[in-house]
Design a protein around this motif. Structure first.
Motif, PDB file in Angstrom:
ATOM      1  N   GLU A 164       0.833  -1.204   0.000  1.00 29.07           N
ATOM      2  CA  GLU A 164       0.000   0.000   0.000  1.00 29.07           C
ATOM      3  C   GLU A 164       0.867   1.254   0.000  1.00 29.07           C
ATOM      4  N   LEU A 165       1.897   1.212   0.851  1.00 26.41           N
ATOM      5  CA  LEU A 165       2.796   2.364   0.941  1.00 26.41           C
ATOM      6  C   LEU A 165       3.467   2.646  -0.396  1.00 26.41           C
ATOM      7  N   VAL A 166       3.930   1.577  -1.022  1.00 26.88           N
ATOM      8  CA  VAL A 166       4.599   1.746  -2.316  1.00 26.88           C
ATOM      9  C   VAL A 166       3.636   2.371  -3.324  1.00 26.88           C
ATOM     10  N   ALA A 167       2.398   1.893  -3.317  1.00 25.23           N
ATOM     11  CA  ALA A 167       1.402   2.429  -4.245  1.00 25.23           C
ATOM     12  C   ALA A 167       1.149   3.908  -3.968  1.00 25.23           C
ATOM     13  N   LEU A 168       1.033   4.253  -2.692  1.00 31.31           N
ATOM     14  CA  LEU A 168       0.795   5.657  -2.338  1.00 31.31           C
ATOM     15  C   LEU A 168       1.970   6.544  -2.759  1.00 31.31           C
ATOM     16  N   VAL A 169       3.164   6.042  -2.466  1.00 27.22           N
ATOM     17  CA  VAL A 169       4.366   6.797  -2.830  1.00 27.22           C
ATOM     18  C   VAL A 169       4.409   7.013  -4.349  1.00 27.22           C
ATOM     19  N   GLU A 170       4.108   5.970  -5.089  1.00 27.16           N
ATOM     20  CA  GLU A 170       4.134   6.070  -6.545  1.00 27.16           C
ATOM     21  C   GLU A 170       3.119   7.106  -7.045  1.00 27.16           C
ATOM     22  N   ALA A 171       1.903   7.043  -6.483  1.00 26.39           N
ATOM     23  CA  ALA A 171       0.853   7.974  -6.906  1.00 26.39           C
ATOM     24  C   ALA A 171       1.249   9.416  -6.603  1.00 26.39           C
ATOM     25  N   LEU A 172       1.840   9.639  -5.433  1.00 25.29           N
ATOM     26  CA  LEU A 172       2.200  11.006  -5.053  1.00 25.29           C
ATOM     27  C   LEU A 172       3.368  11.547  -5.880  1.00 25.29           C
ATOM     28  N   ILE A 173       4.371  10.696  -6.114  1.00 25.81           N
ATOM     29  CA  ILE A 173       5.487  11.146  -6.952  1.00 25.81           C
ATOM     30  C   ILE A 173       4.948  11.505  -8.334  1.00 25.81           C
ATOM     31  N   PHE A 174       3.990  10.709  -8.793  1.00 28.10           N
ATOM     32  CA  PHE A 174       3.436  10.950 -10.131  1.00 28.10           C
ATOM     33  C   PHE A 174       2.675  12.274 -10.210  1.00 28.10           C
ATOM     34  N   VAL A 175       1.806  12.541  -9.251  1.00 27.27           N
ATOM     35  CA  VAL A 175       0.982  13.755  -9.376  1.00 27.27           C
ATOM     36  C   VAL A 175       1.756  15.031  -9.082  1.00 27.27           C
ATOM     37  N   SER A 176       2.805  14.935  -8.292  1.00 30.07           N
ATOM     38  CA  SER A 176       3.546  16.149  -7.950  1.00 30.07           C
ATOM     39  C   SER A 176       4.168  16.753  -9.201  1.00 30.07           C
ATOM     40  N   ASP A 177       4.036  18.057  -9.345  1.00 28.80           N
ATOM     41  CA  ASP A 177       4.590  18.665 -10.562  1.00 28.80           C
ATOM     42  C   ASP A 177       6.055  19.054 -10.400  1.00 28.80           C
ATOM     43  N   GLU A 178       6.611  18.801  -9.218  1.00 26.65           N
ATOM     44  CA  GLU A 178       8.058  18.914  -9.101  1.00 26.65           C
ATOM     45  C   GLU A 178       8.574  17.803  -8.189  1.00 26.65           C
ATOM     46  N   PRO A 179       9.885  17.569  -8.185  1.00 31.04           N
ATOM     47  CA  PRO A 179      10.386  16.469  -7.350  1.00 31.04           C
ATOM     48  C   PRO A 179       9.829  16.575  -5.928  1.00 31.04           C
ATOM     49  N   ILE A 180       9.304  15.482  -5.415  1.00 28.88           N
ATOM     50  CA  ILE A 180       8.651  15.514  -4.110  1.00 28.88           C
ATOM     51  C   ILE A 180       9.624  14.967  -3.052  1.00 28.88           C
ATOM     52  N   THR A 181       9.744  15.661  -1.946  1.00 25.93           N
ATOM     53  CA  THR A 181      10.691  15.256  -0.920  1.00 25.93           C
ATOM     54  C   THR A 181      10.123  14.137  -0.053  1.00 25.93           C
ATOM     55  N   VAL A 182      11.023  13.370   0.550  1.00 23.38           N
ATOM     56  CA  VAL A 182      10.598  12.317   1.464  1.00 23.38           C
ATOM     57  C   VAL A 182       9.809  12.959   2.617  1.00 23.38           C
ATOM     58  N   ARG A 183      10.230  14.128   3.001  1.00 29.07           N
ATOM     59  CA  ARG A 183       9.550  14.835   4.089  1.00 29.07           C
ATOM     60  C   ARG A 183       8.071  15.072   3.760  1.00 29.07           C
ATOM     61  N   THR A 184       7.815  15.527   2.549  1.00 28.39           N
ATOM     62  CA  THR A 184       6.424  15.744   2.146  1.00 28.39           C
ATOM     63  C   THR A 184       5.672  14.418   2.103  1.00 28.39           C
ATOM     64  N   LEU A 185       6.338  13.383   1.592  1.00 34.08           N
ATOM     65  CA  LEU A 185       5.696  12.063   1.531  1.00 34.08           C
ATOM     66  C   LEU A 185       5.307  11.597   2.926  1.00 34.08           C
ATOM     67  N   VAL A 186       6.214  11.785   3.875  1.00 28.14           N
ATOM     68  CA  VAL A 186       5.961  11.381   5.262  1.00 28.14           C
ATOM     69  C   VAL A 186       4.763  12.148   5.809  1.00 28.14           C
ATOM     70  N   GLU A 187       4.758  13.433   5.521  1.00 25.03           N
ATOM     71  CA  GLU A 187       3.694  14.295   6.018  1.00 25.03           C
ATOM     72  C   GLU A 187       2.323  13.893   5.477  1.00 25.03           C
ATOM     73  N   ILE A 188       2.276  13.651   4.173  1.00 24.89           N
ATOM     74  CA  ILE A 188       0.990  13.377   3.532  1.00 24.89           C
ATOM     75  C   ILE A 188       0.507  11.965   3.833  1.00 24.89           C
ATOM     76  N   ILE A 189       1.397  11.007   3.727  1.00 24.06           N
ATOM     77  CA  ILE A 189       0.992   9.616   3.940  1.00 24.06           C
ATOM     78  C   ILE A 189       0.816   9.358   5.428  1.00 24.06           C
TER      79      ILE A 189
END
Lengths: 192, 260, 192
Positions: C22-47
């Motif tokens: 599930e985490l991998v899927a979420l990470v993939e979706a978020l990296i995809f929608v972000s219009d610029e490189p997304i930081t691990v920090r943002t990923l942690v925050e959102i997920i």
């Protein structure tokens, strides 16, 4: 076209036989970079292979995406193919999109911010004087984003409120303090 | 510089250069390629297969001056920095020719007049190599593409152009208009309201309008200012957005399609 | 990561334990929608999961992309993560996008950029010192291309403006961060 493909049709001599894997990779890359759903016709044209092989590659790609526990899906929409996030993940995706910085300011807001940054403390009538247009909504936006703060009333007719930039402004624009703001003179040498 | 010997002054225009190979254009391109005087010097040292720590200064100076003269002949704008370097080379060359001061002990360290130049060349060459490395990196990077636009990008895309861009374009047009000698045509002053009205009509009829084109239609600075304010106002109040296709490219006013 | 997840750490009550998939899927979706490189920090925050698990998910995702014969890659750039096409496919992708490799920077601009990248924050006179030639127009070009930014004034005679590289620089040159640049001393060895 698929019928004709197996015919002689060896017009383009450079055409190299591509493995299914290569085709799938190309199809994936093209769907990915396209701004709009990309049609099989376009894929055929660009990859320059026969329609049957391209269709098979798209199908293989779709199956691959469905097969792995992916965050993305390949879907057919408006006669073309596109990559999109999976429906089940929408909650998190939406959460991300909402937090995403509207750090991008509108032109009106940016202009107003520039005037405030360079002329602070400055009142609304003074901003109007410089920009030539009302800036009320821009000021509201900037206050909401905490990029500007009120700086007390100006001791003049009507005692208008004065505005200046905030600490948040410094942080967002990577400035240690206001003296780091470049001045017009700083760029004069560059322009000439 | 005052004790500069006679034979080292050059007339840039009369001395002939022997390095002309191929057509002038070819050479022009080649000469234009030098990023600066240090770049040219490094090239000459390498051509002579000389040791950078023991530069044959007389020879290199001659070659350098030939190039500068040639650049002049070919009408290549010579940066002042090339001339400054020429003067420095001549100075070093003359210092090398000065007889040794007999009062100085044999074993005493005498500073090589070339030392400072060598240090600068070595320092510069590092950055030149770093520039090559950057060039390679960006070439590789240009083979990698990010994803195309997706729906959610739209919601966020307020304006990609900064004030700096818009002001730059505006300034450019004002400057251009100033240069043009125009017949003073007395025309009815167009009000801001009318300007916005006609601008709105044009954007909504055509879907989009180039800001630059619109500005160019203005007949005088006053109208231009009104047009500029009209653009800012329409972006602020109407469902119109500014889109810039590339940094410092033209800015286009585009009607925002209503979302269902 | 799963060790910490199973610990008590029940600070946020709504937080649901997510499988790695599930985490991998979420990470993939978020990296995809972000219009610029997304930081691990943002990923942690959102997920809203612990950093370790997110980092493991990013790593798993990257391996997955590398493993399959894909047209895409996951890569770290400018301090964040991004999905992009694979280098080998550039010809076909470019054919589709009808782009040519963008205008190359001039030698002068590249040199100036190299000096700024290594010496930042650096002033115009300091750049002149190294390059031996005026760099005003190169600096203007680099500012216009947003590869460099101003970094405040230097507290010295004349208070000259200082320049440094931007995030855009990292993106355009494919760098994770500045430390990824080889040390300038390495070029010294190369030269001699």
């Amino acid at each position: 076209m698929s019928e004709t493909a197996t015919e002689i049709k060896e017009t383009s001599p450079e055409k190299v036989a591509r493995s299914t894997g290569e085709l799938v990779a190309l199809v994936e890359a093209l769907i990915f970079v396209s701004d709009e759903p990309i049609t099989v016709r376009t894929l055929v044209e660009i990859i320059d292979d026969d329609r049957e092989s391209i269709e098979a590659a798209v199908e293989a790609l779709r199956e691959e995406y469905d097969g792995r526990e992916s965050g993305l899906q390949i879907r057919e929409i408006a006669g073309g193919w596109q990559i999109a996030t999976r429906t089940e993940l929408h909650e998190t995706v939406r959460k991300f999109l909402k937090t995403r910085p509207s750090a991008k300011l509108s032109l009106a807001s940016l202009e107003t911010l520039a005037v405030i940054a360079y002329k602070q403390p400055v009142t609304v009538p003074e901003i109007l004087e410089i920009r030539g247009v009302q800036s009320a909504s821009a000021i509201k936006t900037l206050l909401e984003k905490r990029l500007i703060v009120t700086k007390g009333h100006k001791e003049t007719v009507g005692r208008p409120m004065q505005y200046g930039t905030s600490k948040e402004f410094l942080i967002q624009f990577g400035l240690k303090d206001l003296s780091e703001l470049p001045s017009i003179e700083d760029f004069e040498d560059l322009v000439n | 510089m005052q004790e500069e010997p006679e034979q080292f002054t050059f007339d840039f225009l009369t001395e002939t250069a022997e390095i002309v190979r191929g057509s002038n254009d070819e050479l022009k391109i080649k000469l234009g390629e030098f990023a600066g005087p240090l770049d040219l010097l490094l090239y000459l040292i390498r051509q002579e297969q000389a040791n950078i720590f023991d530069i044959p200064i007389a020879k290199i100076t001659d070659e350098y001056l030939k190039y500068v003269r040639l650049m002049k002949r070919l009408d290549i704008a010579i940066a002042a920095d090339f001339i400054v370097m020429a003067a420095q080379l001549i100075e070093i060359k003359s210092k090398m020719l000065l007889p040794r001061d007999p009062s100085v002990e044999e074993d005493e360290e005498i500073e090589d007049p070339r030392q400072e130049l060598v240090d600068r060349l070595l320092e510069y060459e590092k950055y030149k190599s770093a520039a090559e490395m950057l060039y390679e990196k960006t070439t590789v990077e240009q083979a990698v593409f990010p994803r195309g636009k997706i729906e959610s990008d739209e919601h966020n895309a307020e304006i990609s152009a900064t004030v700096f861009d818009l002001i730059t374009i505006f300034q450019k047009i004002v400057a251009r208009q100033k240069d043009e000698i125009q017949m003073e045509i007395h025309r009815e002053e167009i009000s801001l309201a009318d300007m916005i009205k006609s601008l709105r009509k044009r954007i909504f009829d055509a879907g989009e309008l180039s800001v630059l084109d619109f500005f160019e239609e203005m007949h005088n600075r006053r109208e231009l200012v009104t047009a500029f304010i009209a653009v800012l106002e329409i972006v602020r109040t109407e469902s119109v957005k500014l889109v810039q296709k590339s940094t410092f490219g033209d800015i286009v006013l585009r009607k925002v399609e209503a979302k269902a």
